[in-house]
Design a protein around this motif. Structure first.
Motif, mmCIF file in Angstrom:
data_model
loop_
_atom_site.group_PDB
_atom_site.id
_atom_site.type_symbol
_atom_site.label_atom_id
_atom_site.label_comp_id
_atom_site.label_asym_id
_atom_site.label_seq_id
_atom_site.Cartn_x
_atom_site.Cartn_y
_atom_site.Cartn_z
ATOM 1 N N GLN A 20 2.376 2.231 -3.438
ATOM 2 C CA GLN A 20 1.464 2.442 -4.562
ATOM 3 C C GLN A 20 1.774 1.492 -5.723
ATOM 4 O OE1 GLN A 20 1.700 6.638 -5.374
ATOM 5 N NE2 GLN A 20 0.667 7.161 -3.464
ATOM 6 N N VAL A 21 1.960 0.250 -5.350
ATOM 7 C CA VAL A 21 2.248 -0.797 -6.332
ATOM 8 C C VAL A 21 1.106 -1.801 -6.274
ATOM 9 C CG1 VAL A 21 3.832 -2.661 -6.926
ATOM 10 C CG2 VAL A 21 4.730 -0.514 -6.024
ATOM 11 N N THR A 22 0.682 -2.279 -7.423
ATOM 12 C CA THR A 22 -0.351 -3.301 -7.465
ATOM 13 C C THR A 22 0.319 -4.635 -7.776
ATOM 14 O OG1 THR A 22 -1.925 -1.678 -8.275
ATOM 15 C CG2 THR A 22 -2.504 -3.998 -8.546
ATOM 16 N N ASP A 77 1.004 -8.498 -8.859
ATOM 17 C CA ASP A 77 0.455 -9.297 -9.956
ATOM 18 C C ASP A 77 -0.250 -10.536 -9.397
ATOM 19 O OD1 ASP A 77 2.455 -11.062 -9.207
ATOM 20 O OD2 ASP A 77 3.772 -10.533 -10.878
ATOM 21 N N ASP A 78 -0.597 -11.454 -10.278
ATOM 22 C CA ASP A 78 -1.386 -12.608 -9.854
ATOM 23 C C ASP A 78 -0.573 -13.660 -9.093
ATOM 24 O OD1 ASP A 78 0.107 -13.552 -11.957
ATOM 25 O OD2 ASP A 78 -1.595 -14.344 -13.081
ATOM 26 N N TRP A 122 0.686 -12.966 -6.243
ATOM 27 C CA TRP A 122 0.496 -12.586 -4.842
ATOM 28 C C TRP A 122 -0.843 -13.105 -4.337
ATOM 29 C CZ3 TRP A 122 3.641 -9.651 -1.546
ATOM 30 C CH2 TRP A 122 4.864 -9.286 -2.113
ATOM 31 N N THR A 153 0.802 -1.225 0.000
ATOM 32 C CA THR A 153 0.000 0.000 0.000
ATOM 33 C C THR A 153 0.835 1.276 0.000
ATOM 34 O OG1 THR A 153 -1.712 -1.222 1.168
ATOM 35 C CG2 THR A 153 -1.928 1.162 1.130
ATOM 36 N N GLN A 183 11.031 -4.865 -7.723
ATOM 37 C CA GLN A 183 10.241 -4.756 -8.950
ATOM 38 C C GLN A 183 11.139 -4.994 -10.151
ATOM 39 O OE1 GLN A 183 6.808 -4.231 -8.900
ATOM 40 N NE2 GLN A 183 7.162 -4.572 -6.734
#
Length: 97
Positions: A56-58, A60-61, A63, A53, A96
């Protein structure tokens, strides 16, 4: 001791032997239970919770979402049985690509 009945002494010894055998079985069972928690403890120790959070990173699948409260409870339970301080490990961002 000389005034004690040999039959009463034998009964006491038999009772103590029986109790000793029960305690040995109980101890063996408890030791098996403690040993069985070893893999759970080791796996939980090596878990890495990363809070994405603030970065500000989303993710991937790859996780899996974890409820923060339940993760805190899990680590607290581990600390309670393993005398380990899980909060001594900082939360770091995932590298990343």
């Amino acid at each position: 001791m000389s005034d004690e009945d040999p039959a009463a002494l034998r009964a006491q010894v038999d009772a103590l032997r029986h109790e000793n055998a029960l305690l040995h079985r109980r101890l063996a069972r408890l030791e098996r239970q403690v040993r069985s928690t070893g893999p759970l403890i080791e796996q939980t120790r090596t878990l890495s919770f990363w809070d994405f959070t603030p970065y500000q990173v989303t993710p991937d699948d790859t996780w899996v979402a974890v409820d923060r409260g339940k993760a805190v409870a899990l680590m607290g339970a581990l600390a309670g049985i393993d005398h380990w301080d899980p909060w001594g490990t900082g939360i770091e961002p995932r590298p990343q690509p």
